[in-house]
Each structure stands twice: as structure tokens, then as C-alpha cells.
Design a protein around this motif. Structure first.
Motif, PDB file in Angstrom:
ATOM      1  N   ALA A  78      -2.241 -11.932   7.732  1.00 40.51           N
ATOM      2  CA  ALA A  78      -3.228 -11.689   8.894  1.00 40.51           C
ATOM      3  C   ALA A  78      -4.086 -12.684   9.019  1.00 40.51           C
ATOM      4  CB  ALA A  78      -3.638 -10.242   9.336  1.00 40.51           C
ATOM      5  N   ASP A  83     -11.696 -15.703   0.310  1.00 36.93           N
ATOM      6  CA  ASP A  83     -10.063 -14.979  -0.233  1.00 36.93           C
ATOM      7  C   ASP A  83     -10.613 -15.642  -2.106  1.00 36.93           C
ATOM      8  OD1 ASP A  83      -7.207 -14.254  -0.861  1.00 36.93           O
ATOM      9  OD2 ASP A  83      -7.103 -14.068   0.720  1.00 36.93           O
ATOM     10  N   GLU A  91       0.569  -1.261   0.015  1.00 34.54           N
ATOM     11  CA  GLU A  91      -0.082   0.473   0.563  1.00 34.54           C
ATOM     12  C   GLU A  91       0.818   1.110   0.149  1.00 34.54           C
ATOM     13  OE1 GLU A  91      -3.550  -1.421   2.557  1.00 34.54           O
ATOM     14  OE2 GLU A  91      -2.403  -0.982   3.267  1.00 34.54           O
ATOM     15  N   LYS A 112      -6.824 -19.860  -3.553  1.00 33.41           N
ATOM     16  CA  LYS A 112      -6.284 -19.944  -2.113  1.00 33.41           C
ATOM     17  C   LYS A 112      -6.697 -20.731  -1.204  1.00 33.41           C
ATOM     18  CE  LYS A 112      -3.995 -15.178  -2.226  1.00 33.41           C
ATOM     19  NZ  LYS A 112      -3.102 -14.022  -1.858  1.00 33.41           N
ATOM     20  N   LEU A 155     -11.025  -1.478  13.014  1.00 28.70           N
ATOM     21  CA  LEU A 155     -10.320  -1.471  14.450  1.00 28.70           C
ATOM     22  C   LEU A 155      -8.991  -1.207  14.000  1.00 28.70           C
ATOM     23  CD1 LEU A 155      -9.580  -4.034  16.525  1.00 28.70           C
ATOM     24  CD2 LEU A 155      -8.739  -5.452  14.849  1.00 28.70           C
TER      25      LEU A 155
HETATM   26  N1  LIG Z   1      -6.489  -1.228  10.915  1.00 38.23           N
HETATM   27  C1  LIG Z   1      -4.794  -1.355  11.459  1.00 38.23           C
HETATM   28  O1  LIG Z   1      -4.834  -0.899  12.111  1.00 38.23           O
HETATM   29  C2  LIG Z   1      -4.216  -2.602  10.325  1.00 38.23           C
HETATM   30  C3  LIG Z   1      -2.658  -1.884  10.807  1.00 38.23           C
HETATM   31  C4  LIG Z   1      -1.828  -2.819  10.221  1.00 38.23           C
HETATM   32  C5  LIG Z   1      -2.178  -2.945   8.973  1.00 38.23           C
HETATM   33  N2  LIG Z   1      -3.577  -3.279   8.757  1.00 38.23           N
HETATM   34  C6  LIG Z   1      -4.753  -3.921   7.329  1.00 38.23           C
HETATM   35  O2  LIG Z   1      -4.575  -5.082   7.531  1.00 38.23           O
HETATM   36  C7  LIG Z   1      -4.797  -6.023   5.779  1.00 38.23           C
HETATM   37  C8  LIG Z   1      -4.100  -7.138   5.846  1.00 38.23           C
HETATM   38  O3  LIG Z   1      -3.153  -7.145   6.194  1.00 38.23           O
HETATM   39  P1  LIG Z   1      -2.995  -7.889   5.517  1.00 38.23           P
HETATM   40  O4  LIG Z   1      -0.541  -8.259   6.020  1.00 38.23           O
HETATM   41  O5  LIG Z   1      -2.466  -9.305   6.197  1.00 38.23           O
HETATM   42  O6  LIG Z   1      -2.420  -8.394   4.073  1.00 38.23           O
HETATM   43  P2  LIG Z   1      -2.093  -9.704   3.148  1.00 38.23           P
HETATM   44  O7  LIG Z   1      -1.354 -10.170   3.650  1.00 38.23           O
HETATM   45  O8  LIG Z   1      -1.524  -8.970   1.756  1.00 38.23           O
HETATM   46  O9  LIG Z   1      -3.397 -10.610   2.942  1.00 38.23           O
HETATM   47  C9  LIG Z   1      -4.533  -9.988   2.159  1.00 38.23           C
HETATM   48  C10 LIG Z   1      -5.379 -11.381   1.592  1.00 38.23           C
HETATM   49  O10 LIG Z   1      -7.178 -10.499   1.029  1.00 38.23           O
HETATM   50  C11 LIG Z   1      -7.574 -10.502   0.036  1.00 38.23           C
HETATM   51  N3  LIG Z   1      -7.854  -9.670  -0.940  1.00 38.23           N
HETATM   52  C12 LIG Z   1      -7.740  -8.667  -1.545  1.00 38.23           C
HETATM   53  N4  LIG Z   1      -9.178  -8.721  -1.984  1.00 38.23           N
HETATM   54  C13 LIG Z   1      -9.761  -9.099  -1.688  1.00 38.23           C
HETATM   55  C14 LIG Z   1     -10.767  -8.890  -1.548  1.00 38.23           C
HETATM   56  N5  LIG Z   1     -11.254  -8.101  -2.249  1.00 38.23           N
HETATM   57  N6  LIG Z   1     -12.245  -9.711  -0.909  1.00 38.23           N
HETATM   58  C15 LIG Z   1     -11.072 -10.570  -0.179  1.00 38.23           C
HETATM   59  N7  LIG Z   1     -10.195 -11.257  -0.096  1.00 38.23           N
HETATM   60  C16 LIG Z   1      -9.520  -9.776  -0.405  1.00 38.23           C
HETATM   61  C17 LIG Z   1      -5.276 -10.842  -0.509  1.00 38.23           C
HETATM   62  O11 LIG Z   1      -5.663 -12.038  -2.138  1.00 38.23           O
HETATM   63  P3  LIG Z   1      -4.687 -11.438  -3.331  1.00 38.23           P
HETATM   64  O12 LIG Z   1      -3.436 -11.737  -2.708  1.00 38.23           O
HETATM   65  O13 LIG Z   1      -5.583 -11.780  -4.222  1.00 38.23           O
HETATM   66  O14 LIG Z   1      -4.643  -9.727  -3.403  1.00 38.23           O
HETATM   67  C18 LIG Z   1      -5.165 -11.948   0.737  1.00 38.23           C
HETATM   68  O15 LIG Z   1      -5.243 -12.783   0.044  1.00 38.23           O
HETATM   69  C19 LIG Z   1      -4.484  -4.717   5.557  1.00 38.23           C
HETATM   70  O16 LIG Z   1      -5.431  -4.368   4.467  1.00 38.23           O
HETATM   71  C20 LIG Z   1      -3.288  -3.298   5.671  1.00 38.23           C
HETATM   72  O17 LIG Z   1      -3.618  -2.657   5.235  1.00 38.23           O
HETATM   73  C21 LIG Z   1      -4.827  -2.448   9.161  1.00 38.23           C
END
Ligand SMILES: NC(=O)c1ccc[n+]([C@@H]2O[C@H](COP(=O)([O-])OP(=O)(O)OC[C@H]3O[C@@H](n4cnc5c(N)ncnc54)[C@H](OP(=O)(O)O)[C@@H]3O)[C@@H](O)[C@H]2O)c1
Length: 329
Positions: A160, A179, A45, A183, A266
Motif C-alpha cells: 500500500a 520504513d 497477520e 528500504k 480508516l
Molecule cells: N483499515 C483497513 O480497513 C485495512 C484493510 C486491509 C489492510 N489493512 C492494513 O494495511 C496495512 C498495510 O498493508 P500492506 O499490505 O501494505 O503491508 P506491507 O506490504 O507489509 O507493508 C507494511 C510496511 O510497513 C513496514 N513496517 C513494519 N513495522 C513498521 C513500523 N513500526 N514503522 C514503520 N514501518 C513499519 C514494513 O516493513 P518490514 O518489511 O520491515 O516489516 C513494510 O514495509 C496492514 O497493517 C494491514 O493490516 C487495513
């Protein structure tokens, strides 16, 4: 030292591995030789500058030029006020507030560091911080889930999500994992009871409802999410579009009012001091860390491309130094 540098928002083509000055620790900092740094969605991002919230540090150009937040490595030097770590200690941290992990060394505030969990390699330890904090707070915060609770994790196949699915199963939930199609087999192998392809199945429109929806990829309307909740249910937005984030923030408290549904964002408390319960479960063999692929520091751009292109199951890790025997005792 060598570091993977980018100076403009864009694709992974913006990232170049170049020589830069090695950082010097301030009084309260520790200089860590990075052995491994995992890739998070927050890295891709911040690379793209999308969603807009990833530009908080710099609207037109990135303020931090080296990505990478989940590091594991070895202490090289400590600032003069640091008494808790010594050169040679194996440590890990989440440095999302300053980034810089895709490099041979990074300075970390001593209170953000923790000794590396016993028995883990640097690669395994680097996969934990951000993903574990999100999963723990998403599944266990505010009363957690009860035996038989219906939990849906959207974006379940990434870092996550992999932990969140396993935690919810451990806590006795009936888990639906959403997902991309590629996957779904992987999500079944983690133990998910039901799986859905987000491209062809809309879980907010199939008539089923859930007690908890943990949304790691939120792009729908707040009303759609409210529809997917059972009375008394809880929706947590973790990542996705700014539009959905704002809707959940502003309208979430109103939309679910009558049916006692709670819809909120969250704000994850990041940092390795928040992940101890999950680390214990990993060490006890009750939750597993899944590392899909490792890349060398020279190939950070390739690691970021791979992470963003829909194939990654669990985590991608950049290995900066190869001597990766399990540490601790
Ligand atoms: N709220 C907070 O305080 C905070 C803090 C840190 C991070 N975050 C957020 O936490 C999120 C998860 O992080 P992560 O590192 O676990 O991400 P990640 O490893 O990239 O996992 C995200 C998963 O979601 C899938 N995905 C993408 N678009 C989708 C959709 N429309 N519907 C369903 N699944 C979908 C992705 O598949 P593909 O591989 O096909 O794209 C991937 O498997 C991120 O968005 C990050 O910005 C939030």
C-alpha cells in the motif's frame, strides 16, 4: 486441486501445500483458475493471529484454512445466475472476506470480480487490489492532498505504501516516507523527498509536522500522532496494534479537537471496483507497480516468511500458473 493450507495460528511452518477438493461455484459465483495471488500484510497477520483483530474469524483457530486474497486468473466455470463472465475471461479480485487465493482455484462472487486491466500480466494485476484501495482512500479521500501539502506515509515500503507515496507525489505533496533502513534507498527511488528509518528516528518527536499522516504500521500513542500533525492536519490509522487502533477510535476525536486535528481509523472499502483511478494511472505509466519477488505455489510458506522479514520492497506474488502474457485489449 493443490492448496496451501494452515489450521493453526503460528509461523509459516504451519503452512503445507496439499491436495484438497476443488470448490464448486454457487449460483452467483465464478470458479477462477488462479494464475497469481499477491501477499498482503493481512495474510501474515491472519497466519500469526496477530494483531488480535486478525482473529475475528476464529479466536482459537483460523476459520479459513487457505490464505491469499488478491487473485488474478482465468474463469473456468460460472454459476447459473452469472451473466457477466464467461469461461476463458481473464479476471481479478480481492477476496479478503473469504480468502483462498493460495490455491489452484477459488470461487469468487461475480460482483467481486472485474475483467483484468488491459495490458497487464496476472502477476501485475494480482499486486493491485488491496494495496491500491488502501492507497487511494488514504491519500485521496476527504478532500485528498493539496499542492505543497506535507504528507508522511508510515510503512511506506510495502504494498500500500508504494502506491500511496506515488499518489501523494502525483497530487503535488511534499512526501516523507518512513520504513526500515534497508528500504530507504528504494523509497528515494520512488521520488520521496524525505525518508526516515522507523527504528532510529521517531517522526512524532523530531519537531516536524504534517498535513496528512497515513499510518500503515501504527504502534504509537494517539497523543504522539497528534503531535506530528500541523493544525488542521489529518491522521489515518490503517494497520498496526490493537492498542493504537482503540486509542485512535476512542480518543482520536477528542485529542485533536482544539487545533482542528482529525485522528481516525480508516476502514478501507476493499474490492476491485474501488481501484479504477489507480489502475488508469498505472496503465498510463504514471504510477508503477513494484513486484519484489515471485514464488511458486509450493513455496507459499517461503513467500510468507520473506514478506514478513523486513526485506520486501513493494509486493511479493505467488505464481500458481506460469503462462502469464499481458491480457485484455
Ligand atoms: N483499515 C483497513 O480497513 C485495512 C484493510 C486491509 C489492510 N489493512 C492494513 O494495511 C496495512 C498495510 O498493508 P500492506 O499490505 O501494505 O503491508 P506491507 O506490504 O507489509 O507493508 C507494511 C510496511 O510497513 C513496514 N513496517 C513494519 N513495522 C513498521 C513500523 N513500526 N514503522 C514503520 N514501518 C513499519 C514494513 O516493513 P518490514 O518489511 O520491515 O516489516 C513494510 O514495509 C496492514 O497493517 C494491514 O493490516 C487495513
Amino acid at each position: 486441486m493443490r492448496a496451501a493450507v494452515y489450521t493453526r495460528y503460528g509461523t509459516a511452518d504451519e503452512v503445507r501445500v496439499v491436495d484438497v477438493d476443488a470448490p464448486t461455484p454457487r449460483d452467483d459465483e465464478v470458479l477462477v483458475a488462479v494464475h497469481a495471488c499477491s501477499v498482503n500484510a493481512s495474510d501474515t497477520e491472519a497466519l500469526h493471529g496477530r494483531p488480535l483483530y486478525s482473529r475475528l474469524g476464529g479466536l482459537r483457530r483460523p476459520r479459513r484454512h487457505v490464505l491469499g486474497s488478491d487473485v488474478a486468473g482465468r474463469v473456468v466455470a460460472v454459476g447459473r445466475d452469472v451473466t457477466t463472465f464467461r469461461p476463458g475471461d481473464d479476471v481479478y479480485a480481492d477476496v479478503l472476506d473469504r480468502l483462498g487465493g493460495f490455491a489452484e482455484a477459488v470461487c469468487v462472487r461475480s460482483d467481486a470480480l472485474a475483467p483484468m486491466p488491459a495490458g497487464m500480466t496476472h502477476v501485475e494485476a494480482s499486486a493491485i487490489p488491496q494495496a491500491a484501495a488502501i492507497a487511494l482512500q488514504g491519500i485521496r479521500a476527504k478532500g485528498g492532498v493539496r499542492d505543497g501539502s506535507r504528507v508522511l506515509v508510515n510503512g511506506a515500503g510495502g504494498g500500500a505504501g508504494t502506491y500511496a507515496v506515488q499518489l501523494a507525489l502525483l497530487d503535488g505533496a511534499e512526501v516523507t516516507a518512513v520504513d526500515t533502513a534497508e528500504k530507504l534507498e528504494y523509497l528515494r527511488s520512488l521520488g520521496a523527498h524525505h525518508v526516515r528509518d522507523h527504528r532510529t528516528q521517531d517522526f512524532t518527536r523530531d519537531g516536524r509536522t504534517y498535513d496528512v499522516v497515513l499510518d500503515l504500521a501504527g504502534y504509537r500513542s494517539v497523543r504522539a500522532y497528534a503531535r506530528a500533525l500541523a493544525p488542521g492536519g489529518r491522521y489515518l490509522f490503517v494497520g498496526g496494534s490493537v492498542r493504537t487502533l482503540l486509542q485512535v477510535l476512542l480518543l482520536g476525536p477528542l485529542v485533536g479537537l482544539r487545533s482542528r486535528k482529525r485522528l481516525r481509523v480508516l476502514a478501507v472499502r476493499l474490492g476491485v471496483r474501488h481501484v479504477a483511478p489507480l489502475v488508469e494511472l498505472i496503465q498510463a505509466g504514471r504510477v508503477r507497480t513494484v513486484v519484489d519477488r515471485c514464488f511458486a505455489l509450493d513455496d507459499v510458506a517461503e513467500a510468507l516468511r520473506y514478506h514478513g522479514d523486513g526485506r520486501t520492497r513493494g509486493k511479493v506474488v505467488v505464481v500458481v500458473r506460469e503462462d502469464d502474457a499481458p491480457g485484455g485489449s
